[in-house]
Design an enzyme around this catalytic site. Structure first.
Site, PDB file in Angstrom:
ATOM      1  N   MET A 231       0.822  -1.205   0.000  1.00 50.24           N
ATOM      2  CA  MET A 231       0.000   0.000   0.000  1.00 50.24           C
ATOM      3  C   MET A 231       0.859   1.259   0.000  1.00 50.24           C
ATOM      4  SD  MET A 231      -1.692   0.354   3.811  1.00 50.24           S
ATOM      5  CE  MET A 231      -2.650   1.741   3.238  1.00 50.24           C
ATOM      6  N   CYS A 232       0.205   2.367  -0.300  1.00 52.37           N
ATOM      7  CA  CYS A 232       0.810   3.691  -0.269  1.00 52.37           C
ATOM      8  C   CYS A 232       1.953   3.768  -1.285  1.00 52.37           C
ATOM      9  CB  CYS A 232       1.245   4.021   1.159  1.00 52.37           C
ATOM     10  SG  CYS A 232       1.653   5.751   1.463  1.00 52.37           S
ATOM     11  N   ALA A 233       3.183   3.964  -0.840  1.00 51.95           N
ATOM     12  CA  ALA A 233       4.325   4.020  -1.762  1.00 51.95           C
ATOM     13  C   ALA A 233       4.904   2.633  -2.067  1.00 51.95           C
ATOM     14  CB  ALA A 233       5.424   4.908  -1.172  1.00 51.95           C
TER      15      ALA A 233
ATOM     16  N   TYR B 188      -0.339   5.471  -3.492  1.00 53.63           N
ATOM     17  CA  TYR B 188      -0.431   6.849  -3.022  1.00 53.63           C
ATOM     18  C   TYR B 188      -0.426   7.790  -4.231  1.00 53.63           C
ATOM     19  CZ  TYR B 188       0.279  10.871  -0.014  1.00 53.63           C
ATOM     20  OH  TYR B 188       0.120  12.057   0.649  1.00 53.63           O
TER      21      TYR B 188
ATOM     22  N   SER C 199      -3.380  -0.753  -1.995  1.00 51.55           N
ATOM     23  CA  SER C 199      -4.236   0.266  -1.394  1.00 51.55           C
ATOM     24  C   SER C 199      -3.528   1.621  -1.423  1.00 51.55           C
ATOM     25  CB  SER C 199      -4.607  -0.143   0.033  1.00 51.55           C
ATOM     26  OG  SER C 199      -5.608   0.698   0.558  1.00 51.55           O
TER      27      SER C 199
END
Length: 190
Positions: free
Chosen positions: A100-102, A121, A153
């Site tokens: 998720m994110c980066a 992200y 995500s």
């Protein structure tokens, strides 16, 4: 019950990793905190995390391996050759992985997003597209690519959705825990 490893690297986004551990353990899933370089990990916001074990070949035995984001942690995940080898092997064996994110930048570097759906992200998709032009970015909270067995995500605020989706792809019912943790209430009232 499934087994999940969450890999923590220095500079990780603490809330993203700890939320997954917390939710999965509430569900009775064997969820382990795995340190990438050391069992003691300092997160992006100077929170010291003590992991259950150090990363090694045992990652091949888990049903799902999850990565939290945070730029510093994500770059370390991306650049670790041993982790890359293990994740590529897991993918060949048809096991689930999540980022998720980066952290999807790591999956991109490993070649696991080629011709597959993902999210990340905002803005990280530009870096991923340079690495893997065939990867298909979506703005959804979570994205599950069934073919690749990859779940992604967006960022810190989506950590609960990410954790619940991890349980769901492993066949665990999350209806009651969503109610108990007031996730359904939040989703209806935000």
């Amino acid at each position: 019950m499934p087994k999940v490893a969450v890999v923590f690297a220095p500079g990780c986004e603490e809330v993203e990793g700890l939320t997954v551990i917390d939710v999965l353990r509430r569900l009775g899933i064997d969820a382990k905190m795995v340190g990438l370089e050391d069992r003691e990990v300092l997160g992006a916001h100077n929170i010291k995390l003590t992991c259950d074990e150090l990363m090694g070949d045992q990652l091949l035995k888990y049903d799902l391996v999850a990565f939290p984001g945070g730029m510093g942690g994500s770059k370390r995940l991306r650049d670790n050759e041993q982790l890359k080898r293990l994740m590529v092997q897991r993918n060949r064996e048809g096991k689930w992985d999540a980022a998720m994110c980066a952290a999807p930048i790591a999956l991109a570097r490993y070649g696991l997003l080629d011709n597959h759906d993902y999210t990340c992200y905002p803005g990280m998709n530009e870096e991923i597209q340079k690495e893997v032009p065939s990867a298909r970015f979506h703005k959804d909270i979570t994205v599950v690519d069934e073919e690749a067995k990859i779940l992604t995500s967006r960022g810190p605020a989506t950590a609960l959705a990410y954790a619940f989706k991890i349980a769901e792809v492993l066949g665990v019912d999350t209806k009651q825990i969503k109610k108990d943790m007031l996730y359904d209430y939040l989703a209806q009232n935000i």
